[in-house]
Design a protein around this motif. Structure first.
Motif, PDB file in Angstrom:
ATOM      1  N   ARG A   1       2.372 -26.200 -23.838  1.00  0.00           N
ATOM      2  CA  ARG A   1       2.529 -24.838 -24.143  1.00  0.00           C
ATOM      3  C   ARG A   1       1.387 -24.470 -24.356  1.00  0.00           C
ATOM      4  O   ARG A   1       0.460 -25.012 -25.217  1.00  0.00           O
ATOM      5  CB  ARG A   1       3.283 -25.214 -25.167  1.00  0.00           C
ATOM      6  CG  ARG A   1       5.120 -25.255 -24.637  1.00  0.00           C
ATOM      7  CD  ARG A   1       5.939 -25.083 -25.814  1.00  0.00           C
ATOM      8  NE  ARG A   1       6.208 -26.275 -26.579  1.00  0.00           N
ATOM      9  CZ  ARG A   1       6.151 -26.339 -28.517  1.00  0.00           C
ATOM     10  NH1 ARG A   1       7.562 -25.065 -28.988  1.00  0.00           N
ATOM     11  NH2 ARG A   1       6.460 -27.056 -28.988  1.00  0.00           N
TER      12      ARG A   1
ATOM     13  N   VAL B   1      -0.266 -15.323 -15.009  1.00  0.00           N
ATOM     14  CA  VAL B   1       0.850 -14.761 -15.561  1.00  0.00           C
ATOM     15  C   VAL B   1      -0.015 -13.258 -16.827  1.00  0.00           C
ATOM     16  O   VAL B   1      -0.726 -13.010 -17.089  1.00  0.00           O
ATOM     17  CB  VAL B   1       1.078 -15.532 -16.558  1.00  0.00           C
ATOM     18  CG1 VAL B   1       2.422 -15.231 -17.655  1.00  0.00           C
ATOM     19  CG2 VAL B   1       1.053 -16.753 -16.054  1.00  0.00           C
TER      20      VAL B   1
ATOM     21  N   GLU C   1       5.756 -19.995 -18.347  1.00  0.00           N
ATOM     22  CA  GLU C   1       7.270 -18.726 -18.604  1.00  0.00           C
ATOM     23  C   GLU C   1       6.672 -18.186 -20.009  1.00  0.00           C
ATOM     24  O   GLU C   1       6.189 -18.811 -20.706  1.00  0.00           O
ATOM     25  CB  GLU C   1       8.815 -19.420 -19.113  1.00  0.00           C
ATOM     26  CG  GLU C   1       9.673 -19.519 -17.424  1.00  0.00           C
ATOM     27  CD  GLU C   1      10.520 -21.462 -17.784  1.00  0.00           C
ATOM     28  OE1 GLU C   1      10.834 -21.244 -19.003  1.00  0.00           O
ATOM     29  OE2 GLU C   1      11.445 -21.112 -16.482  1.00  0.00           O
ATOM     30  N   VAL C   2       7.489 -17.205 -20.342  1.00  0.00           N
ATOM     31  CA  VAL C   2       6.765 -16.030 -21.360  1.00  0.00           C
ATOM     32  C   VAL C   2       6.754 -15.773 -22.583  1.00  0.00           C
ATOM     33  O   VAL C   2       8.438 -14.962 -21.736  1.00  0.00           O
ATOM     34  CB  VAL C   2       5.534 -14.905 -20.925  1.00  0.00           C
ATOM     35  CG1 VAL C   2       5.253 -14.197 -22.304  1.00  0.00           C
ATOM     36  CG2 VAL C   2       4.453 -15.300 -19.944  1.00  0.00           C
ATOM     37  N   GLU C   3       7.668 -16.259 -23.122  1.00  0.00           N
ATOM     38  CA  GLU C   3       8.524 -15.828 -24.255  1.00  0.00           C
ATOM     39  C   GLU C   3       7.419 -15.374 -25.597  1.00  0.00           C
ATOM     40  O   GLU C   3       6.842 -15.942 -26.161  1.00  0.00           O
ATOM     41  CB  GLU C   3       9.140 -17.163 -24.763  1.00  0.00           C
ATOM     42  CG  GLU C   3       9.955 -16.781 -25.873  1.00  0.00           C
ATOM     43  CD  GLU C   3      11.277 -18.227 -26.474  1.00  0.00           C
ATOM     44  OE1 GLU C   3      11.908 -17.701 -27.417  1.00  0.00           O
ATOM     45  OE2 GLU C   3      10.400 -19.241 -25.993  1.00  0.00           O
TER      46      GLU C   3
ATOM     47  N   ILE D   1       3.554 -19.551 -23.968  1.00  0.00           N
ATOM     48  CA  ILE D   1       3.737 -19.410 -22.226  1.00  0.00           C
ATOM     49  C   ILE D   1       3.821 -21.401 -22.346  1.00  0.00           C
ATOM     50  O   ILE D   1       3.063 -22.353 -22.998  1.00  0.00           O
ATOM     51  CB  ILE D   1       2.403 -19.534 -21.665  1.00  0.00           C
ATOM     52  CG1 ILE D   1       1.973 -17.988 -22.280  1.00  0.00           C
ATOM     53  CG2 ILE D   1       2.665 -19.042 -20.582  1.00  0.00           C
ATOM     54  CD1 ILE D   1       1.038 -17.385 -21.535  1.00  0.00           C
ATOM     55  N   SER D   2       5.216 -21.895 -20.957  1.00  0.00           N
ATOM     56  CA  SER D   2       5.441 -22.997 -21.306  1.00  0.00           C
ATOM     57  C   SER D   2       4.157 -23.422 -20.380  1.00  0.00           C
ATOM     58  O   SER D   2       3.177 -23.025 -19.362  1.00  0.00           O
ATOM     59  CB  SER D   2       6.878 -23.161 -21.281  1.00  0.00           C
ATOM     60  OG  SER D   2       6.625 -23.002 -19.334  1.00  0.00           O
TER      61      SER D   2
ATOM     62  N   GLU E   1       5.389 -24.276 -17.243  1.00  0.00           N
ATOM     63  CA  GLU E   1       6.113 -23.588 -16.018  1.00  0.00           C
ATOM     64  C   GLU E   1       5.460 -22.020 -16.038  1.00  0.00           C
ATOM     65  O   GLU E   1       5.553 -21.452 -15.118  1.00  0.00           O
ATOM     66  CB  GLU E   1       7.222 -24.005 -16.140  1.00  0.00           C
ATOM     67  CG  GLU E   1       7.780 -25.571 -15.572  1.00  0.00           C
ATOM     68  CD  GLU E   1       8.409 -26.469 -17.165  1.00  0.00           C
ATOM     69  OE1 GLU E   1       8.116 -25.166 -18.587  1.00  0.00           O
ATOM     70  OE2 GLU E   1       7.331 -27.365 -16.908  1.00  0.00           O
TER      71      GLU E   1
END
Length: 357
Positions: free
Chosen positions: A273, A257, A293-295, A288-289, A291
């Motif tokens: 997470r 990622v 996914e970055v937030e 970072i989840s 899965e």
């Protein structure tokens, strides 16, 4: 850049390489702590003098400074602890290991700069509480490898040092259901960025595909409660964006990622997470989840290091050291919430950090 500096560090006298016993009994010397007043420590490598460390008591959701103590300069990395939280150790900037005793926020130095033939880059505490694993990040011909030192059950004093294997540019030893050494080379094994071992001193089982390029530089690597391995690459020589690589529990590659300047990682206690600190050009905390996914969660001025509690009633608390402050966070179902920010005494930037279990 850090690994290149370590590779050029002064030569050390290397203890004789020998095979250590493969079976390590779990000791009752240091059972898990029932004491829920945690000790937090942070280095202040940019203060005067630069060997100052601050100590704090963490009780419930309140962080209170308790004093200071002296070891060596500690800029990078994470403090490791015995299971009872009464002895901590950290790899320091000059390759020594600082060792201290802790009791509900009060700290006493045991050995400010332990050194015996190694140049410590990172540490891992064995679950037995009596064995400290020292990663020397040099090239093999300059002492690079994995070292084992015993800790006295009563005093925490370090004992004899054994070098149990050679490696090149190693950066982390991860102990769990599997044993993984993050390194460019291990013994005579080359071509991978990490290696599964039968045990810290056992045979190399397989190479692992953390990163494809040879110029990776690991700022942090963690083993999450669900058995996955996360490693952050912040190399300035890779020719591509920085990233965090994730291996599944079976050690297959999940993905990589992109993350700007990742300097530290902290796992959620249960749901997969990970909190990533993005420094320098990022200056933010990222979630970072599972899965991948970055937030972006919140701005953070020069986040530098972090540590979290993984078990017990305080599981989910996280300490982040950032520009002139210690920040206490708690995981929430959607991110993190800030509970407290404590200004550092002396108005100096923080360094390595740790919180006792």
């Amino acid at each position: 850049m850090l690994l290149l500096l370590l590779a050029c560090s002064p030569e050390t006298t290397t203890p004789e390489l020998r095979q250590a016993p493969q079976d390590t009994a779990v000791s009752s010397c240091r059972p898990s702590s029932e004491d829920r007043v945690h000790t937090v420590v942070v280095g202040q490598p940019f203060a005067t003098p630069n060997n100052t460390w601050r100590s704090y008591a963490l009780e419930g959701e309140t962080l209170t400074e308790t004093g200071s103590f002296t070891m060596g300069e500690g800029t990078f990395g994470r403090v490791v602890w015995t299971p009872d939280g009464r002895v901590g150790a950290v790899a320091q900037d000059d390759g020594t290991v600082g060792i201290f005793a802790a009791d509900q926020g009060q700290v006493t130095t045991i050995d400010p700069a332990f050194q015996d033939g190694f140049y410590a880059s990172a540490l891992t505490m064995d679950p037995d509480g009596e064995t400290l694993w020292i990663v020397d990040g040099n090239w093999a011909n300059n002492g690079g490898g994995l070292y084992r030192v015993s800790l006295d059950c009563e005093s925490g004093q370090p004992g004899a040092v054994e070098k149990v294997r050679e490696s090149k540019l190693a950066s982390a030893l991860l102990l769990g259901e599997r044993t993984v050494l993050v390194a460019h080379e291990v013994d005579d094994q080359v071509g991978s960025s990490a290696y599964e071992l039968a045990s810290p001193q056992g045979e190399v089982l397989q190479g692992l595909p953390l990163f494809e390029h040879a110029d990776y530089s690991i700022s942090d690597a963690i083993l999450t409660p669900n058995g996955r391995i996360w490693a952050a690459d912040y190399s300035v020589f890779s020719g591509g964006p920085h990233s965090v690589a994730v291996l599944n529990a079976d050690l297959s590659l999940q993905d990589r990622v992109p993350v700007v300047d990742p300097v530290a990682l902290v796992a959620h206690p249960s749901d997969g997470r990970v909190l990533a600190l993005s420094a320098y050009q990022g200056d933010e905390l990222l979630q970072i989840s599972s899965e991948l996914e970055v937030e972006s969660l919140q701005a953070s001025p020069l986040p530098w290091a972090a540590a979290g509690l993984q078990s017990g009633p305080d599981a989910g608390l996280v300490i982040v050291s950032e520009n002139e402050a210690m920040v206490l966070l708690r995981w929430t179902p959607t991110g993190v919430e800030e509970l407290q920010s404590v200004a550092l005494s002396g108005d100096a930037l923080p360094g390595a950090v740790g919180v006792s279990p």
